[in-house]
Design a protein around this motif. Structure first.
Motif, PDB file in Angstrom:
ATOM      1  N   ALA A 198       0.835  -1.137  -0.128  1.00  0.00           N
ATOM      2  CA  ALA A 198       0.008   0.040   0.330  1.00  0.00           C
ATOM      3  C   ALA A 198       0.744   1.183  -0.171  1.00  0.00           C
ATOM      4  O   ALA A 198       0.360   2.220  -0.146  1.00  0.00           O
ATOM      5  CB  ALA A 198      -0.957  -0.244   1.322  1.00  0.00           C
ATOM      6  N   GLU A 199       2.191   1.157   0.164  1.00  0.00           N
ATOM      7  CA  GLU A 199       3.085   2.200   0.221  1.00  0.00           C
ATOM      8  C   GLU A 199       4.169   1.997  -0.844  1.00  0.00           C
ATOM      9  O   GLU A 199       4.931   0.854  -0.765  1.00  0.00           O
ATOM     10  CB  GLU A 199       3.534   2.730   1.663  1.00  0.00           C
ATOM     11  N   GLY A 200       4.563   3.055  -1.383  1.00  0.00           N
ATOM     12  CA  GLY A 200       6.195   3.147  -1.988  1.00  0.00           C
ATOM     13  C   GLY A 200       6.464   2.087  -3.129  1.00  0.00           C
ATOM     14  O   GLY A 200       7.432   1.669  -3.614  1.00  0.00           O
ATOM     15  N   VAL A 201       5.203   1.561  -3.732  1.00  0.00           N
ATOM     16  CA  VAL A 201       5.181   0.707  -4.886  1.00  0.00           C
ATOM     17  C   VAL A 201       4.445   1.315  -6.001  1.00  0.00           C
ATOM     18  O   VAL A 201       3.614   2.137  -5.894  1.00  0.00           O
ATOM     19  CB  VAL A 201       4.686  -0.923  -4.473  1.00  0.00           C
ATOM     20  N   GLU A 202       4.758   0.927  -7.314  1.00  0.00           N
ATOM     21  CA  GLU A 202       4.284   1.307  -8.475  1.00  0.00           C
ATOM     22  C   GLU A 202       3.420   0.158  -9.106  1.00  0.00           C
ATOM     23  O   GLU A 202       4.114  -0.916  -9.504  1.00  0.00           O
ATOM     24  CB  GLU A 202       5.074   1.982  -9.337  1.00  0.00           C
ATOM     25  N   TYR A 203       2.083   0.236  -9.230  1.00  0.00           N
ATOM     26  CA  TYR A 203       1.578  -0.749 -10.088  1.00  0.00           C
ATOM     27  C   TYR A 203       1.346  -0.319 -11.677  1.00  0.00           C
ATOM     28  O   TYR A 203       0.310   0.467 -11.945  1.00  0.00           O
ATOM     29  CB  TYR A 203       0.079  -1.061  -9.552  1.00  0.00           C
ATOM     30  N   ALA A 204       2.407  -0.565 -12.251  1.00  0.00           N
ATOM     31  CA  ALA A 204       2.445   0.327 -13.702  1.00  0.00           C
ATOM     32  C   ALA A 204       3.369  -0.963 -14.401  1.00  0.00           C
ATOM     33  O   ALA A 204       4.033  -1.780 -14.047  1.00  0.00           O
ATOM     34  CB  ALA A 204       3.283   1.735 -13.545  1.00  0.00           C
ATOM     35  N   ARG A 205       3.326  -0.881 -15.963  1.00  0.00           N
ATOM     36  CA  ARG A 205       3.964  -1.090 -16.606  1.00  0.00           C
ATOM     37  C   ARG A 205       4.405  -0.395 -18.062  1.00  0.00           C
ATOM     38  O   ARG A 205       3.452   0.181 -18.215  1.00  0.00           O
ATOM     39  CB  ARG A 205       3.149  -2.607 -17.115  1.00  0.00           C
ATOM     40  N   GLU A 206       5.361  -0.076 -18.306  1.00  0.00           N
ATOM     41  CA  GLU A 206       5.822   0.702 -19.256  1.00  0.00           C
ATOM     42  C   GLU A 206       5.339   2.164 -19.127  1.00  0.00           C
ATOM     43  O   GLU A 206       4.865   2.655 -20.071  1.00  0.00           O
ATOM     44  CB  GLU A 206       5.639   0.130 -20.633  1.00  0.00           C
ATOM     45  N   GLY A 207       5.265   2.506 -17.781  1.00  0.00           N
ATOM     46  CA  GLY A 207       4.834   3.968 -17.792  1.00  0.00           C
ATOM     47  C   GLY A 207       3.440   4.025 -17.670  1.00  0.00           C
ATOM     48  O   GLY A 207       2.785   5.121 -17.400  1.00  0.00           O
ATOM     49  N   SER A 208       2.511   2.770 -17.940  1.00  0.00           N
ATOM     50  CA  SER A 208       1.062   3.147 -17.909  1.00  0.00           C
ATOM     51  C   SER A 208       0.578   2.289 -16.470  1.00  0.00           C
ATOM     52  O   SER A 208       0.936   1.398 -16.098  1.00  0.00           O
ATOM     53  CB  SER A 208       0.619   2.216 -18.800  1.00  0.00           C
ATOM     54  N   ASN A 209      -0.259   3.179 -15.671  1.00  0.00           N
ATOM     55  CA  ASN A 209      -0.660   2.641 -14.457  1.00  0.00           C
ATOM     56  C   ASN A 209      -1.578   1.468 -14.486  1.00  0.00           C
ATOM     57  O   ASN A 209      -2.712   1.667 -15.537  1.00  0.00           O
ATOM     58  CB  ASN A 209      -1.491   3.798 -13.765  1.00  0.00           C
ATOM     59  N   LEU A 210      -1.571   0.364 -13.867  1.00  0.00           N
ATOM     60  CA  LEU A 210      -2.457  -0.727 -14.103  1.00  0.00           C
ATOM     61  C   LEU A 210      -3.661  -0.610 -13.183  1.00  0.00           C
ATOM     62  O   LEU A 210      -4.590  -1.464 -13.287  1.00  0.00           O
ATOM     63  CB  LEU A 210      -1.497  -2.075 -13.835  1.00  0.00           C
ATOM     64  N   LEU A 211      -3.632   0.261 -12.075  1.00  0.00           N
ATOM     65  CA  LEU A 211      -4.969   0.318 -11.115  1.00  0.00           C
ATOM     66  C   LEU A 211      -6.092   1.336 -11.794  1.00  0.00           C
ATOM     67  O   LEU A 211      -5.551   2.391 -12.501  1.00  0.00           O
ATOM     68  CB  LEU A 211      -4.393   0.879 -10.033  1.00  0.00           C
ATOM     69  N   SER A 212      -7.194   1.242 -11.613  1.00  0.00           N
ATOM     70  CA  SER A 212      -8.191   1.965 -12.023  1.00  0.00           C
ATOM     71  C   SER A 212      -9.096   2.401 -10.677  1.00  0.00           C
ATOM     72  O   SER A 212      -9.605   3.550 -10.686  1.00  0.00           O
ATOM     73  CB  SER A 212      -9.102   1.488 -12.929  1.00  0.00           C
ATOM     74  N   THR A 213      -8.798   1.672  -9.484  1.00  0.00           N
ATOM     75  CA  THR A 213      -9.684   1.911  -8.259  1.00  0.00           C
ATOM     76  C   THR A 213      -8.817   1.437  -7.170  1.00  0.00           C
ATOM     77  O   THR A 213      -8.067   0.535  -7.277  1.00  0.00           O
ATOM     78  CB  THR A 213     -10.998   0.815  -8.338  1.00  0.00           C
ATOM     79  N   VAL A 214      -8.968   2.518  -6.150  1.00  0.00           N
ATOM     80  CA  VAL A 214      -8.247   2.222  -4.797  1.00  0.00           C
ATOM     81  C   VAL A 214      -9.342   2.286  -3.887  1.00  0.00           C
ATOM     82  O   VAL A 214     -10.523   3.310  -3.684  1.00  0.00           O
ATOM     83  CB  VAL A 214      -7.252   3.294  -4.451  1.00  0.00           C
ATOM     84  N   VAL A 215      -9.666   1.416  -2.916  1.00  0.00           N
ATOM     85  CA  VAL A 215     -10.797   0.969  -2.042  1.00  0.00           C
ATOM     86  C   VAL A 215     -10.143   1.225  -0.403  1.00  0.00           C
ATOM     87  O   VAL A 215      -9.229   0.330  -0.273  1.00  0.00           O
ATOM     88  CB  VAL A 215     -11.291  -0.333  -2.175  1.00  0.00           C
ATOM     89  N   ILE A 216     -10.468   2.254   0.073  1.00  0.00           N
ATOM     90  CA  ILE A 216     -10.073   2.517   1.417  1.00  0.00           C
ATOM     91  C   ILE A 216     -11.186   1.542   2.496  1.00  0.00           C
ATOM     92  O   ILE A 216     -12.115   2.307   2.721  1.00  0.00           O
ATOM     93  CB  ILE A 216      -9.684   3.666   2.093  1.00  0.00           C
ATOM     94  N   ALA A 217     -10.831   0.513   3.077  1.00  0.00           N
ATOM     95  CA  ALA A 217     -12.010  -0.423   3.549  1.00  0.00           C
ATOM     96  C   ALA A 217     -11.914   0.042   5.099  1.00  0.00           C
ATOM     97  O   ALA A 217     -11.446  -0.820   6.071  1.00  0.00           O
ATOM     98  CB  ALA A 217     -11.935  -1.799   3.303  1.00  0.00           C
ATOM     99  N   GLY A 218     -12.111   1.144   5.340  1.00  0.00           N
ATOM    100  CA  GLY A 218     -12.155   1.884   6.679  1.00  0.00           C
ATOM    101  C   GLY A 218     -11.256   2.671   7.316  1.00  0.00           C
ATOM    102  O   GLY A 218     -10.086   2.814   6.526  1.00  0.00           O
TER     103      GLY A 218
END
Length: 586
Positions: free
Chosen positions: A466-486
């Protein structure tokens, strides 16, 4: 200032950030710079710091939280040199990481230091004394270590020598905030840039903590008996019995010292045992050294609290400074100039937790100013909560249904962040997906995940996914949603409550609680959100599953994320809002 900028042009708000930092330096104020990931804080801060360093004949010390984070500033400095700007730079890392003897890198750090001193003292280290070593061009840390060792010289000593004449030194927090920092730097001639400043209070507490375990006391007693230190052995035997009967919880410094009866006797025994071990040709380390350091720290009268806690080696006594603001503000005020940077710093809460001697120069960029409103959606479901008193199977099921709806409506990856591992497990058991699901565990690493076009990640707030990492490939973000469950408040403990108690006389109980517990929760939320928005062009949805996000104290700290949020009650409304958002282009 532009001469020290490593790119042809500035990104939006980047020039303003660099100018604000330089203005703060010139006016003698600490700079607090909070700006989203992707704005280019590192390059801006280096440009301002190098310009000011040239004006006042100082050097720049760029401080990072972890050894892996040295790579970004080193990369920007290499780019600057490639543009023809003659800037000399060096780095400092953990001595053990830079040791040429690979077999010593796996030792506990205290044992490594003892072995290092032993080999050097007897002239048995073939890399010491260091030989002259100056690479033709600056190198990345691993390459530097290989090259220095290949040249037959100690990489750590070589790095220290290069740091003496460098214009910029990149190092971890330890080199400025540890009790022995003056060995490495002259604060009065240094311009400090502190990256990831939101983590500074916890990091400084950790750097200045000392501990001793029941197993270490047992081994120290064996060493004392073996080398004829009968009085010290008797005191350690008594301490060993006392530790077996001690319950987990806080102790006063006086009570912790009393467990060992005669601390001075144990400290003298540690010195003598190390000498005798060296004389007989064995590694001169004894757990007596760790106990002596623990006792010396407590006797020096710092503002510590001692926690007794269970560990794999029996009961552990851990001495932690509860007034880290004194340490932090002392370092910042001693420096020639200082800038603290972060992408998730709640500035007003930080200033309550770490009061500065003068009002700072603040540069704070809200997320909704950096990311266009059309590029992100915020949804708050006020019918669920992670509040401890409301937890139970029905609430976990309700959370699971809403997370399932978010994953279903999201076109790419979904990161769900939970306040604790217990809540994660409780919700997880009610969910099944036909897409890859990765759940945070002790050995989970991002590089081990095969992230396709659609996936889900379950992470713990403040954890490595949840911190300090990148969900990315070749500069493109692979995430579309972040859910904060509480709302991810930390669980109450003695240390955090002691910090609240320490701040309460000046702030009042409610504000002090916010400076400790709310601060932690806000930082964790912002760190998780930072996984989704890595550049101004990123587009995605933020889902907040807790009615407490609408309460004034939380809302005020996250208003740039929550302003204009859609309020729903139930998974159907949540799914509808997400599907409508993702069906439209920005």
């Amino acid at each position: 200032m532009e001469r020290f900028f490593p790119y042809d042009s500035f990104r939006p708000l980047q020039r303003e950030l660099a100018a604000a930092i330089l203005d703060g330096f010139r006016s003698g104020r600490v700079v607090l710079a909070n700006a989203p990931t992707g704005l280019g804080k590192t390059a801006a801060a280096l440009a301002a710091a190098l310009a000011y360093a040239e004006e006042v004949e100082a050097k720049v010390l760029y401080l990072v939280r972890t050894k892996n984070e040295v790579l970004q500033p080193l990369s920007e400095l290499a780019r600057l040199r490639a543009r023809g700007v003659e800037v000399r730079y060096a780095f400092l890392r953990n001595k053990q990481d830079m040791c040429c003897y690979g077999e010593l890198r796996g030792l506990p750090y205290a044992e490594f230091l003892a072995e290092c001193r032993y080999l050097r003292g007897l002239g048995k280290c073939r890399y010491y004394p260091p030989k002259p070593f100056e690479p033709e061009a600056p190198m990345a840390p691993r390459s530097f270590v290989r090259a220095a060792c290949g040249a037959g010289t100690c990489a750590y000593e070589s790095a220290k020598a290069l740091a003496l004449w460098a214009d910029v030194v990149v190092a971890t927090y330890f080199y400025a905030f540890s009790p022995r920092a003056e060995q490495w730097i002259d604060l009065g001639r240094s311009i400090l840039i502190v990256d990831e400043a939101h983590s500074l209070p916890d990091a400084v507490a950790s750097i200045n903590s000392v501990s001793v375990t029941e197993a270490e006391v047992r081994r120290a007693r064996a060493d004392a008996e073996r080398y004829g230190m009968r009085e010290a052995a008797a005191y350690l035997h008594k301490a060993q019995r006392a530790l077996r009967e001690l319950r987990a919880g806080p102790l006063s410094v006086g009570d912790a010292l009393s467990l060992f009866d005669e601390p001075g006797q144990i400290e003298r025994a540690a010195v003598e045992v190390v000498r005798l071990k060296a004389d007989e040709g064995s590694t001169p380390y004894s757990p007596l050294v760790a106990i002596a350091e623990f006792l010396k720290t407590l006797r020096e009268g710092g503002r510590y609290m001692v926690l007794a806690e269970q560990s794999e080696e029996g009961l552990r006594l851990k001495a932690v400074p509860y007034d880290v603001s004194r340490i932090v503000s002392g370092v910042l005020s001693s420096a020639k100039a200082a800038a603290l940077m972060s992408g998730s710093l709640p500035v007003d809460l930080f200033l309550k937790a770490v009061p500065l001697q003068r009002p700072p120069r603040v540069f704070d960029v809200p997320l909704d100013k950096y990311i266009g409103r059309g590029n992100f959606l915020a949804v708050v479901d006020r019918s669920v909560t992670s509040k401890y008193s409301a937890r139970g199977e029905e609430m976990y099921k309700a959370m699971a249904r809403r997370i399932a709806a978010a994953v279903s409506a999201s076109p790419r990856g979904t990161l769900a962040v939970f306040p604790s591992y217990d809540v994660l497990k409780a919700v997880r058991k009610y969910l099944t997906f036909n897409i890859p699901l990765y759940v945070e565990a002790r050995d989970t690493e991002l590089e081990d995940m095969e992230l396709g076009s659609k996936f889900a990640v379950f992470a713990v707030a403040g954890g490595k996914l949840a911190e300090g990492v990148e969900y990315a490939r070749e500069g493109s973000n692979l995430l579309s949603t972040v859910v904060i469950a509480g709302v991810p408040y930390p669980e109450r403990d003695y240390y955090l409550d002691k910090k609240v108690e320490e701040l309460s006389p000046g702030l009042g109980p409610e504000a002090a609680w916010g400076a400790v517990y709310l601060y932690s929760a806000v930082v964790k939320v912002r760190q998780a959100v930072g996984r989704l928005f890595r550049s101004p062009g990123d587009r995605g949805a933020l889902v907040f599953l807790d009615h407490r996000f609408l309460e004034p104290d939380v809302y005020v700290q996250l208003k740039d994320l929550l302003r204009g949020a859609k309020i729903v009650e139930g998974e159907d409304g949540l799914r509808r809002e997400l599907e409508e958002f993702f069906a439209t282009s920005s």
